[in-house]
Write a protein that holds these residues in place. Structure first.
Motif, PDB file in Angstrom:
ATOM      1  N   VAL A  91      -1.265  14.079  -0.057  1.00 53.26           N
ATOM      2  CA  VAL A  91      -1.100  12.627  -0.159  1.00 53.26           C
ATOM      3  C   VAL A  91      -2.020  12.045  -1.237  1.00 53.26           C
ATOM      4  O   VAL A  91      -1.649  11.118  -1.953  1.00 53.26           O
ATOM      5  CB  VAL A  91      -1.374  11.983   1.223  1.00 53.26           C
ATOM      6  CG1 VAL A  91      -1.425  10.481   1.126  1.00 53.26           C
ATOM      7  CG2 VAL A  91      -0.293  12.407   2.217  1.00 53.26           C
TER       8      VAL A  91
ATOM      9  N   ASN B 272       5.628   2.470  -4.140  1.00 54.14           N
ATOM     10  CA  ASN B 272       5.626   2.736  -2.692  1.00 54.14           C
ATOM     11  C   ASN B 272       5.393   4.224  -2.461  1.00 54.14           C
ATOM     12  O   ASN B 272       5.975   5.063  -3.127  1.00 54.14           O
ATOM     13  CB  ASN B 272       6.970   2.357  -2.058  1.00 54.14           C
ATOM     14  CG  ASN B 272       7.229   0.860  -2.104  1.00 54.14           C
ATOM     15  OD1 ASN B 272       8.196   0.411  -2.697  1.00 54.14           O
ATOM     16  ND2 ASN B 272       6.356   0.091  -1.513  1.00 54.14           N
ATOM     17  N   GLY B 273       4.526   4.510  -1.493  1.00 54.96           N
ATOM     18  CA  GLY B 273       4.274   5.906  -1.137  1.00 54.96           C
ATOM     19  C   GLY B 273       3.312   6.612  -2.077  1.00 54.96           C
ATOM     20  O   GLY B 273       3.095   7.823  -1.968  1.00 54.96           O
ATOM     21  N   ALA B 274       2.685   5.864  -3.003  1.00 52.00           N
ATOM     22  CA  ALA B 274       1.769   6.483  -3.974  1.00 52.00           C
ATOM     23  C   ALA B 274       0.488   6.988  -3.312  1.00 52.00           C
ATOM     24  O   ALA B 274      -0.195   7.859  -3.849  1.00 52.00           O
ATOM     25  CB  ALA B 274       1.420   5.480  -5.072  1.00 52.00           C
ATOM     26  N   GLY B 275       0.159   6.401  -2.154  1.00 49.75           N
ATOM     27  CA  GLY B 275      -1.067   6.825  -1.462  1.00 49.75           C
ATOM     28  C   GLY B 275      -2.146   5.751  -1.436  1.00 49.75           C
ATOM     29  O   GLY B 275      -3.301   6.035  -1.108  1.00 49.75           O
ATOM     30  N   LYS B 276      -1.767   4.512  -1.734  1.00 47.25           N
ATOM     31  CA  LYS B 276      -2.760   3.428  -1.816  1.00 47.25           C
ATOM     32  C   LYS B 276      -3.393   3.156  -0.444  1.00 47.25           C
ATOM     33  O   LYS B 276      -4.614   3.111  -0.308  1.00 47.25           O
ATOM     34  CB  LYS B 276      -2.087   2.144  -2.365  1.00 47.25           C
ATOM     35  CG  LYS B 276      -1.417   2.348  -3.726  1.00 47.25           C
ATOM     36  CD  LYS B 276      -0.757   1.082  -4.258  1.00 47.25           C
ATOM     37  CE  LYS B 276       0.376   0.526  -3.391  1.00 47.25           C
ATOM     38  NZ  LYS B 276       1.548   1.427  -3.294  1.00 47.25           N
ATOM     39  N   THR B 277      -2.539   2.971   0.577  1.00 43.19           N
ATOM     40  CA  THR B 277      -3.066   2.726   1.923  1.00 43.19           C
ATOM     41  C   THR B 277      -3.808   3.966   2.433  1.00 43.19           C
ATOM     42  O   THR B 277      -4.859   3.856   3.068  1.00 43.19           O
ATOM     43  CB  THR B 277      -1.922   2.343   2.880  1.00 43.19           C
ATOM     44  OG1 THR B 277      -1.325   1.136   2.402  1.00 43.19           O
ATOM     45  CG2 THR B 277      -2.423   2.124   4.293  1.00 43.19           C
ATOM     46  N   ALA B 278      -3.273   5.145   2.107  1.00 47.87           N
ATOM     47  CA  ALA B 278      -3.939   6.389   2.532  1.00 47.87           C
ATOM     48  C   ALA B 278      -5.350   6.460   1.955  1.00 47.87           C
ATOM     49  O   ALA B 278      -6.287   6.914   2.626  1.00 47.87           O
ATOM     50  CB  ALA B 278      -3.112   7.598   2.093  1.00 47.87           C
TER      51      ALA B 278
ATOM     52  N   TYR C  29      -8.718   8.372   8.072  1.00 47.94           N
ATOM     53  CA  TYR C  29      -8.315   9.736   7.722  1.00 47.94           C
ATOM     54  C   TYR C  29      -9.541  10.493   7.217  1.00 47.94           C
ATOM     55  O   TYR C  29     -10.439   9.903   6.632  1.00 47.94           O
ATOM     56  CB  TYR C  29      -7.259   9.750   6.610  1.00 47.94           C
ATOM     57  CG  TYR C  29      -5.932   9.126   6.966  1.00 47.94           C
ATOM     58  CD1 TYR C  29      -5.522   8.971   8.286  1.00 47.94           C
ATOM     59  CD2 TYR C  29      -5.074   8.693   5.956  1.00 47.94           C
ATOM     60  CE1 TYR C  29      -4.292   8.407   8.591  1.00 47.94           C
ATOM     61  CE2 TYR C  29      -3.845   8.127   6.252  1.00 47.94           C
ATOM     62  CZ  TYR C  29      -3.461   7.980   7.570  1.00 47.94           C
ATOM     63  OH  TYR C  29      -2.252   7.416   7.852  1.00 47.94           O
TER      64      TYR C  29
ATOM     65  N   GLN D 192      -2.315  -3.995   5.723  1.00 49.10           N
ATOM     66  CA  GLN D 192      -0.967  -4.257   5.191  1.00 49.10           C
ATOM     67  C   GLN D 192      -0.080  -4.849   6.290  1.00 49.10           C
ATOM     68  O   GLN D 192       0.700  -5.742   6.040  1.00 49.10           O
ATOM     69  CB  GLN D 192      -0.395  -2.930   4.669  1.00 49.10           C
ATOM     70  CG  GLN D 192       0.914  -3.060   3.942  1.00 49.10           C
ATOM     71  CD  GLN D 192       1.295  -1.749   3.239  1.00 49.10           C
ATOM     72  OE1 GLN D 192       0.544  -0.765   3.237  1.00 49.10           O
ATOM     73  NE2 GLN D 192       2.467  -1.730   2.649  1.00 49.10           N
TER      74      GLN D 192
ATOM     75  N   HIS E  50       1.255  -5.391  -5.077  1.00 50.33           N
ATOM     76  CA  HIS E  50       2.506  -5.091  -5.787  1.00 50.33           C
ATOM     77  C   HIS E  50       2.898  -6.200  -6.752  1.00 50.33           C
ATOM     78  O   HIS E  50       3.695  -5.979  -7.655  1.00 50.33           O
ATOM     79  CB  HIS E  50       3.656  -4.900  -4.787  1.00 50.33           C
ATOM     80  CG  HIS E  50       3.719  -3.514  -4.224  1.00 50.33           C
ATOM     81  ND1 HIS E  50       3.998  -2.405  -4.977  1.00 50.33           N
ATOM     82  CD2 HIS E  50       3.525  -3.060  -2.961  1.00 50.33           C
ATOM     83  CE1 HIS E  50       3.976  -1.331  -4.215  1.00 50.33           C
ATOM     84  NE2 HIS E  50       3.684  -1.695  -2.981  1.00 50.33           N
TER      85      HIS E  50
HETATM   86  N1  LIG Z   1      -0.616   9.951   8.896  1.00 51.47           N
HETATM   87  C1  LIG Z   1       0.220  10.463   7.980  1.00 51.47           C
HETATM   88  N2  LIG Z   1       0.858  11.629   8.189  1.00 51.47           N
HETATM   89  C2  LIG Z   1       1.688  12.141   7.260  1.00 51.47           C
HETATM   90  N3  LIG Z   1       1.952  11.563   6.076  1.00 51.47           N
HETATM   91  C3  LIG Z   1       1.358  10.395   5.817  1.00 51.47           C
HETATM   92  C4  LIG Z   1       0.463   9.783   6.744  1.00 51.47           C
HETATM   93  N4  LIG Z   1       0.002   8.628   6.195  1.00 51.47           N
HETATM   94  C5  LIG Z   1       0.601   8.531   4.982  1.00 51.47           C
HETATM   95  N5  LIG Z   1       1.402   9.589   4.762  1.00 51.47           N
HETATM   96  C6  LIG Z   1       2.214   9.821   3.559  1.00 51.47           C
HETATM   97  O1  LIG Z   1       1.398   9.602   2.444  1.00 51.47           O
HETATM   98  C7  LIG Z   1       2.139   9.041   1.377  1.00 51.47           C
HETATM   99  C8  LIG Z   1       1.436   7.807   0.903  1.00 51.47           C
HETATM  100  O2  LIG Z   1       1.568   6.768   1.867  1.00 51.47           O
HETATM  101  P1  LIG Z   1       0.838   5.372   1.736  1.00 51.47           P
HETATM  102  O3  LIG Z   1       1.151   4.604   2.934  1.00 51.47           O
HETATM  103  O4  LIG Z   1      -0.591   5.596   1.408  1.00 51.47           O
HETATM  104  O5  LIG Z   1       1.574   4.750   0.460  1.00 51.47           O
HETATM  105  P2  LIG Z   1       1.319   3.342  -0.243  1.00 51.47           P
HETATM  106  O6  LIG Z   1       0.961   3.614  -1.667  1.00 51.47           O
HETATM  107  O7  LIG Z   1       0.390   2.524   0.559  1.00 51.47           O
HETATM  108  O8  LIG Z   1       2.804   2.719  -0.220  1.00 51.47           O
HETATM  109  P3  LIG Z   1       3.286   1.190   0.031  1.00 51.47           P
HETATM  110  O9  LIG Z   1       3.161   0.517  -1.293  1.00 51.47           O
HETATM  111  O10 LIG Z   1       4.690   1.340   0.445  1.00 51.47           O
HETATM  112  O11 LIG Z   1       2.416   0.594   1.095  1.00 51.47           O
HETATM  113  C9  LIG Z   1       3.536   8.778   1.909  1.00 51.47           C
HETATM  114  O12 LIG Z   1       4.387   9.808   1.475  1.00 51.47           O
HETATM  115  C10 LIG Z   1       3.332   8.812   3.406  1.00 51.47           C
HETATM  116  O13 LIG Z   1       4.505   9.256   4.048  1.00 51.47           O
END
Ligand SMILES: Nc1ncnc2c1ncn2[C@@H]1O[C@H](COP(=O)(O)OP(=O)(O)OP(=O)(O)O)[C@@H](O)[C@H]1O
Ligand SMILES: [Mg+2]
Length: 263
Positions: A28, A48-54, A63, A95, A220
């Protein structure tokens, strides 16, 4: 990485070094390096899904990264539990709101302020004066942020009845109610009307100029980011592909191709 930023030799408030986060075989975050200087607005953008929230989750202890380091004012906080990291002074808005819907606005703020509350309930019986003073201080701090974010009309309102836009502002207010030394905002403008966004922008600028709290801001809305941010990091597929000033990012070909061009 393109356009590695200088922080003028000062210690950054947040220093993320080579952070890697995996869930099973899914990577991630891949060796993400990013710095939030002690002053100004640092934006984090990416599809979306780039990993920003992660990344915020890894920084705040929700995490646990597999490798890399997270330093807060040079203290290594990597892998510490979330409540410990919160107490060290990282405030965060979410978020997806995550407010206590059945509590009032002021109650939501007071619940979060317990980072500053040192008296335990039993000791409170003996040191009633001190505890009462602390509670008064906490209330005063909560009232300060309510004033700042102009939430007086909603102070004693139960959150669930308030508009989405107001709830988003309450999320930011609650993060500020614990007087953090670093503020993390996860898409505070999403779902807001144009007018609400302008209101939010005004608050963010005043947080920078009056409260001088360093901000890491996931967003965004590119118009908002380009207007307000002092510097920007771009995340794509868990990797930091660029960083720089708004004009550097606007002119960055890789960013245009992978992100800005697509929006
Ligand atoms: N707890 C988890 N278990 C498995 N995969 C996860 C988990 N948390 C996030 N991911 C994966 O990590 C990737 C990044 O997710 P994240 O939510 O960080 O994206 P984002 O950049 O915040 O997107 P958005 O702009 O849509 O909020 C995604 O593919 C998501 O499915
Ligand atoms: Mg997200």
């Amino acid at each position: 990485m393109v356009g590695m930023m200088q922080t003028g030799g000062q210690i950054p408030t947040l220093d993320v070094r080579g952070l890697t986060l995996r869930f099973g075989s899914v990577e991630v975050l891949r060796e993400v390096t990013l710095q939030v200087p002690s002053f100004g607005i640092t934006a984090l953008i990416g599809p979306n899904g780039a990993g920003k929230t992660a990344l915020l989750n890894a920084v705040t202890g929700i995490y646990r990264p597999q490798s890399g380091q997270v330093l807060l004012d040079s203290e290594d906080i990597t892998g510490l539990p979330a409540h410990v990291i919160a107490k060290k002074g990282i405030g965060r808005s979410f978020q997806h709101l995550e407010l206590f819907q059945r509590l009032t606005v002021i109650e939501n703020l007071l619940v979060f302020r317990d980072r500053h509350f040192s008296g335990n309930p039993l000791a409170a019986l003996w040191f009633l004066g001190k505890t009462a003073r602390q509670e008064a201080e906490q209330r005063a701090a909560a009232e300060d942020v309510i004033d700042f974010f102009e939430l007086w009309p909603y102070r004693d309102a139960v959150v669930t009845g308030l508009s989405y836009g107001t709830q988003k502002i309450i999320g930011v207010t609650r993060a500020m109610a614990m007087s953090p030394r670093l503020l993390l905002l996860d898409e505070p403008a999403s779902g807001l009307t144009r007018e609400e966004k302008e209101n939010l922008a005004r608050f963010i600028l005043r947080l920078r100029s009056d409260w001088k709290v360093p901000i890491l801001w996931i967003e965004h809305d590119m118009d908002l980011v380009m207007d307000l941010a002092d510097r920007i990091y771009v995340l794509e597929l868990g990797h930091c592909i660029a960083s720089g000033t708004p004009s550097e990012i606007r002119d960055n070909l890789e960013v245009r191709k992978s992100y800005l061009g697509a929006t």
